[in-house]
Write a protein that holds these residues in place. Structure first.
Motif, PDB file in Angstrom:
ATOM      1  N   PRO A 198      -4.904   5.254  20.014  1.00 30.51           N
ATOM      2  CA  PRO A 198      -3.826   5.433  19.233  1.00 30.51           C
ATOM      3  C   PRO A 198      -2.050   5.157  20.308  1.00 30.51           C
ATOM      4  N   SER A 208       2.364   0.521   3.258  1.00 32.09           N
ATOM      5  CA  SER A 208       2.283  -0.728   4.315  1.00 32.09           C
ATOM      6  C   SER A 208       2.514  -1.290   3.734  1.00 32.09           C
ATOM      7  N   GLU A 223      -7.894  -1.771   4.672  1.00 31.09           N
ATOM      8  CA  GLU A 223      -9.699  -2.025   5.563  1.00 31.09           C
ATOM      9  C   GLU A 223      -8.966  -3.212   5.719  1.00 31.09           C
ATOM     10  N   PHE A 239      -8.506   0.031  18.470  1.00 33.31           N
ATOM     11  CA  PHE A 239      -7.884   1.759  17.804  1.00 33.31           C
ATOM     12  C   PHE A 239      -7.557   2.529  18.892  1.00 33.31           C
ATOM     13  N   ASP A 247       1.401   0.169  17.240  1.00 33.56           N
ATOM     14  CA  ASP A 247       1.141  -0.173  15.757  1.00 33.56           C
ATOM     15  C   ASP A 247      -0.481   0.326  15.387  1.00 33.56           C
ATOM     16  N   PRO A 275      -5.182   4.735   3.971  1.00 29.59           N
ATOM     17  CA  PRO A 275      -5.649   2.744   4.718  1.00 29.59           C
ATOM     18  C   PRO A 275      -6.049   2.318   3.774  1.00 29.59           C
ATOM     19  N   ASN A 287       0.426  -1.009  -0.141  1.00 28.45           N
ATOM     20  CA  ASN A 287       0.135  -0.330   0.030  1.00 28.45           C
ATOM     21  C   ASN A 287       0.521   1.105   0.064  1.00 28.45           C
ATOM     22  N   PHE A 344      -6.225  -4.248   8.164  1.00 30.70           N
ATOM     23  CA  PHE A 344      -5.530  -2.785   8.342  1.00 30.70           C
ATOM     24  C   PHE A 344      -4.472  -2.178   8.162  1.00 30.70           C
ATOM     25  N   ALA A 345      -4.012  -2.335   6.923  1.00 31.20           N
ATOM     26  CA  ALA A 345      -2.958  -1.568   6.365  1.00 31.20           C
ATOM     27  C   ALA A 345      -2.701  -0.108   6.177  1.00 31.20           C
ATOM     28  N   HIS A 346      -2.006   0.105   6.913  1.00 32.49           N
ATOM     29  CA  HIS A 346      -1.575   1.763   7.112  1.00 32.49           C
ATOM     30  C   HIS A 346      -0.851   2.068   5.689  1.00 32.49           C
ATOM     31  N   PRO A 347      -1.201   3.579   5.896  1.00 37.27           N
ATOM     32  CA  PRO A 347      -0.515   4.048   4.104  1.00 37.27           C
ATOM     33  C   PRO A 347       0.872   3.480   3.839  1.00 37.27           C
ATOM     34  N   SER A 406      -1.648   6.681  -0.027  1.00 37.12           N
ATOM     35  CA  SER A 406      -2.162   7.962   1.531  1.00 37.12           C
ATOM     36  C   SER A 406      -3.279   7.011   1.940  1.00 37.12           C
TER      37      SER A 406
END
Length: 719
Positions: free
Chosen positions: A504, A281, A152, A502, A509, A150, A145, A276-279, A148
């Motif tokens: 933070p 990543s 999911e 979730f 992470d 996420p 990914n 839930f892959a972050h930008p 910019s």
């Protein structure tokens, strides 16, 4: 000819011969544009241009699983926008960069620069590798990914046209839950399970936090689908979706023809990876294995057992927990401060256990606030007595040869406590909007609480958070300090309905998959116990199979309809079942059939073990039978109903065991309440058998039909 077959043929006649000929021509053209993997058991084909899975055929049984290439699909990806969450990437609208065989049994598929529905082109690459080995498909994937946004979920593999073996067949989706196999019909009837009005098509889902496997079961054959990730890194969802719907909501019958109102009729099946892959990543997907098999659910679980053997660590089980024995469970305080049994009076209950051959005593509601009243605190409660009084009572009971097991629930917090309000709230799991997951707890004693008016609200604690795990381990150490021989983690099977945290600010992470956090938590518990007592027993209420190397004793409530999947998967696991009735021969006979430890629970674990003398007397006889014939019905391999066929003129249940020497034992129970039955036991290549019962321990030769009294059991042992 039945109606379903007639309708199917009529539908084809309406479509006409020209359409049929066009389909055949199209199929030939499709085959030329496919990349195919096959061995002597299975064939799978992928479209060169789109990467869609277009055909899947089980050669050995001639089951065309994915039948119509035009309904083939590849993947779907969800990448929500800041202002619009409904932003999907549809594989049907992507062109594959490459679909190529990289070896004789592997295909690699890749898609790049994915076109989303509402967010334009996204710099995301998805690479899938499909491996065919000995009739089984393994689907691996890597998601890069570089956008910019996420990501999911990614749904892969997907089957757009999952078919039964024949139009007159029957399909069920089966999965495990608290050690048992449960199922629901998906063909020829399909009822909606989720979403209510929020979905377009009738849908059923199975979550991997309940079952890492799904069996698509037809008569005499099926398909095993499994998430092969012992680390349970994230949630996987097995999803069935019936297009375009059913004939009506009264019958939930699937249209029997290929089209209705000009719309294709088809069942889609997919596995959704909640990554839930972050930008910016990269995520390696958990392998999904698909393995057709011949036979019933036992054959499907055999596939799982083979994989399980590759990672399941040898559990640390104290010798006393491995042997034939029984438990007694007692609640000394609920959540309304009834203070039923003070600490000093517990000794009397322990002595009753010792006098009646019960060798384990589980104490519930002993900690501050009573059962479900002060979680996660494991302090003693002044209303029940002093710490020293509980410590001394435990020592006296264990001196009589009865192991004390203390009850705990470290992953939940009572929101009414000062500890929660001043400290624990910092470590609770939160949803994607930053809100807490809150729910009510069980009700106890008073009319006000039983009406749900003052029920305690519970916060779900974030076990992915190291700081909270340290708090939980500190509380757990209080059980060790009391000198108990073990503990039982209540509700270890769930997190009060929550799946992810979730938050933070919990030191990792986010989001964190709570069921993945259970593994480092239990490892910390185990390390603490090993410093004090390496033989300390870890038990849990219905733990997922991935936790069974740690929570080695599982506690369950079973019934006549329970399919004992975990007992079949792990014949020697110390599994335990509640027995609550005052003449509970049926419950006790089930524990005999399925090798469950007896947990005596009079008055729903609020009485004395001597309060139900009929149940206790019969339970003693069952344990005596098991001790005398351990080699056949305790130390032997549990085979469920495999290896024998039992028929009768009434209602019965039976199970088969096989010793290391290959000798068989068959247990038969008459389920009739008031009438005897005649039973015929048929085994291949029968040898000489002896039979015994809980009432008559001395085995006698047996042959021919058996006469069983109502509510009775018998074991036949091959010599």
């Amino acid at each position: 000819m039945n109606r379903r077959t007639f309708n199917r043929l009529s539908g084809l006649a309406v479509i006409g011969a020209l359409t049929e000929r066009a389909q055949l021509v199209g199929q030939s053209a499709t085959e030329a544009q496919e990349v195919i993997l096959q061995d002597d058991k299975l064939l799978v084909a992928f479209a060169r241009e789109s990467g869609a899975l277009t055909r899947l055929e089980c050669k050995s049984s001639h089951w065309t699983i994915q039948r119509r290439p035009a309904l083939g699909v590849s993947f779907r990806l969800h990448a929500p926008l800041p202002s619009r969450r409904d932003n999907f990437v549809l594989g049907s609208k992507q062109r594959a960069v490459s679909v190529e065989k990289i070896s004789a049994n592997q295909v690699r598929l890749q898609w790049k620069d994915l076109v989303s529905e509402h967010g334009g082109v996204l710099p995301i690459t998805f690479t899938a590798t499909v491996t065919l080995r000995d009739g089984a498909l393994t689907f691996d994937g890597v998601l890069e990914n570089n956008s910019s946004l996420p990501v999911e979920t990614i749904e892969y593999p997907r089957f757009g046209d999952l078919n039964p073996p024949s139009m007159d067949s029957h399909l069920e989706a089966q999965s495990m839950w608290t050690g048992a196999l449960q199922g629901g019909e998906i063909y020829p009837h399909f009822s909606n399970d989720i979403g209510y009005w929020g979905i377009r098509y009738p849908t059923k889902t199975i979550n991997s936090n309940q079952s890492q496997l799904c069996l698509i079961q037809a008569p005499e054959q099926g398909i095993y689908v499994g998430m092969h990730d012992p680390a349970v890194r994230y949630l996987l969802q097995f999803t069935f979706e019936q297009h375009p719907g059913t004939l009506d909501w009264a019958s939930n019958e699937v249209p029997p023809q290929d089209e209705i109102s000009g719309i294709p009729v088809h069942l889609e099946f997919r596995t959704a990876h909640f990554v839930f892959a972050h930008p910016h990543s990269t995520v390696q997907l958990a392998p999904v294995v698909m393995h057709p098999y011949s036979g019933d659910w036992h054959a499907g679980l055999d596939v799982y057992k083979q994989w399980r053997a590759t990672w399941f660590a040898t559990p640390k089980i104290p010798a006393w927990a491995r042997d034939v024995h029984s438990w007694f469970q007692l609640q000394v305080d609920g959540a309304e401060q009834d203070y039923t049994v003070p600490y000093r009076d517990i000794v009397q209950f322990g002595e009753e256990c010792a006098d009646n051959g019960v060798t384990a005593f589980q104490l519930v509601g002993w900690s501050k606030g009573g059962q479900d009243g002060g979680d996660p605190s494991l302090d003693t409660d002044p209303g029940l007595g002093t710490w020293q009084e509980l410590y001394d009572s435990i020592a006296k009971i264990q001196a009589r040869g009865v192991k004390m097991v203390l009850f705990g629930k470290p992953h939940i917090a009572n929101m009414a406590t000062e500890w929660y309000k001043t400290e624990l709230y910092k470590y609770e799991a939160t949803d994607p909007y930053g809100d807490k997951y809150g729910s009510s707890c069980c009700s106890y004693t008073t009319p006000t609480q039983l009406a749900g008016i003052n029920v305690r609200r519970r916060a779900v604690m974030d076990v992915c958070c190291k700081a909270y795990r340290d708090i939980a381990v500190h509380e757990f150490s209080k059980i060790l300090a009391l000198g108990a021989s073990g503990w039982l983690f209540d509700e270890v099977l769930e997190h009060n309905g929550a799946l992810y945290s979730f938050s933070p600010n919990h030191g990792y992470d986010a989001p964190g998959y709570l069921f993945s956090g259970d593994l480092p938590l239990v490892k910390q518990f185990r390390a603490a116990a090993d410093k004090v007592n390496p033989d300390f027993l870890f038990a849990g209420e219905g733990p997922g199979d991935w936790l069974m190397p740690y929570y080695v004793l599982g506690y369950y409530r079973i019934g006549p309809g329970t399919r004992h999947a975990l007992r079949y998967i792990d014949p020697q696991a110390p599994l335990m079942a509640a027995v609550r009735g005052f003449d509970a021969r049926e419950e006790l006979n089930l524990t005999l059939l399925y090798r469950y430890i007896i947990s005596y629970e009079p008055y729903d674990f609020k009485g004395h073990v001597t309060d139900f003398p009929l149940t206790l007397a019969y339970g003693k006889k069952i344990d005596a039978l098991r001790r005398k014939y351990k080699a056949w019905i305790w130390d032997a391999e549990f085979r469920d109903t495999l290896g024998a066929k039992v028929t009768s003129n009434g209602s019965h249940r039976y199970t088969v065991f096989q010793t290391a020497a290959g000798k068989r034992a068959i247990i038969v129970v008459n389920m009739e309440q008031s009438r005897p039955i005649t039973v015929i036991v048929d085994v291949p290549n029968p040898g000489r058998f002896l039979a015994a019962t809980p009432e008559e321990l001395d085995a006698q030769p047996v042959s021919g039909p058996l006469q069983l009294s109502p509510r009775s059991a018998i074991i036949m042992m091959e010599q």
